[in-house]
Design a protein around this motif. Structure first.
Motif, PDB file in Angstrom:
ATOM      1  N   GLU A  18      51.396  29.057 111.558  1.00 20.38           N
ATOM      2  CA  GLU A  18      50.742  29.384 112.892  1.00 20.38           C
ATOM      3  C   GLU A  18      49.333  29.534 112.770  1.00 20.38           C
ATOM      4  O   GLU A  18      48.832  30.174 111.758  1.00 20.38           O
ATOM      5  N   GLY A  49      46.708  31.345 114.283  1.00 28.30           N
ATOM      6  CA  GLY A  49      46.402  32.836 113.698  1.00 28.30           C
ATOM      7  C   GLY A  49      45.047  33.186 114.348  1.00 28.30           C
ATOM      8  O   GLY A  49      44.912  34.291 114.060  1.00 28.30           O
ATOM      9  N   ARG A  91      42.700  30.566 107.276  1.00 27.11           N
ATOM     10  CA  ARG A  91      43.535  31.595 107.756  1.00 27.11           C
ATOM     11  C   ARG A  91      43.363  33.050 107.258  1.00 27.11           C
ATOM     12  O   ARG A  91      43.455  33.859 107.927  1.00 27.11           O
ATOM     13  N   SER A 128      40.342  34.163 108.843  1.00 34.59           N
ATOM     14  CA  SER A 128      40.318  33.956 110.500  1.00 34.59           C
ATOM     15  C   SER A 128      39.247  33.269 110.957  1.00 34.59           C
ATOM     16  O   SER A 128      38.629  33.837 111.967  1.00 34.59           O
ATOM     17  N   GLU A 132      50.386  25.037 115.605  1.00 37.29           N
ATOM     18  CA  GLU A 132      51.472  25.626 114.618  1.00 37.29           C
ATOM     19  C   GLU A 132      52.035  24.378 113.924  1.00 37.29           C
ATOM     20  O   GLU A 132      52.244  23.471 114.744  1.00 37.29           O
TER      21      GLU A 132
END
Length: 176
Positions: free
Chosen positions: A6, A8, A31, A34, A86
């Motif tokens: 996903e 995120g 990821r 972030s 996703e």
């Protein structure tokens, strides 16, 4: 090894954003942080600095942190997001992307001054056309789109100078 991932984290944008830059899916490094384009060898931020930074202002630089990069993007009217919310993916390999679920760009476009959507890389461009364009059409929105070369280290055949030239031509009104 393929895994279901996903996105995120959310988009970077505000009401003054003029260009929406969409990648495919954040790399594992992005990821983990972030934030967008955080792999140290990805050339996105050096390209953005070359295209948008004010050479007369040494403080006008993307920096190395998510906060400084967010501020730089917003200061220059750039919104950042990804086509995919996703998917199944093997590491950072766009070629392995399967079962993609799109992000919906309609709220960003309606809530800002976005007049151009730019996708970074062939896979992001392909997925944008297949998954996001119908969402915009259903919402009655028509926004010009340009596909740009990937800034990923996997696109090593494209020099930094050529990337800068392509992004400058597409993202600046005068191509300065």
């Amino acid at each position: 090894m393929t895994e279901h991932v996903e996105h995120g984290f959310g988009p970077v944008w505000d009401a003054e954003s003029r260009v929406l830059v969409l990648g495919s899916m954040p790399s594992p490094k992005s990821r983990e942080a972030s934030f967008y384009y955080m792999h140290p060898r990805n050339r996105f931020w050096p390209v953005m600095a070359a295209v948008f930074a004010d050479p007369a202002d040494p403080e006008d630089a993307p920096g190395d942190t998510p906060d400084s990069r967010r501020a730089f993007a917003l200061r220059h009217g750039i919104a950042l997001w990804d086509v995919i919310a996703e998917c199944d993916i093997d590491g950072a390999s766009d070629a392995s992307i399967a079962n993609a679920v799109p992000n919906d760009p309609v709220p960003l476009i309606r809530g800002s001054r976005i007049a151009l959507v730019a996708t970074t890389g062939a896979k992001a461009t392909q997925l944008y056309r297949r998954l996001c364009t119908p969402l915009l059409e259903q919402a009655g929105l028509s926004v010009p789109h340009v596909g740009l070369p990937s800034t990923s280290p996997a696109n090593a055949a494209m020099s930094l100078d050529r990337l800068i030239a392509a992004y400058r031509e597409a993202l600046t009104p005068t191509g300065r």
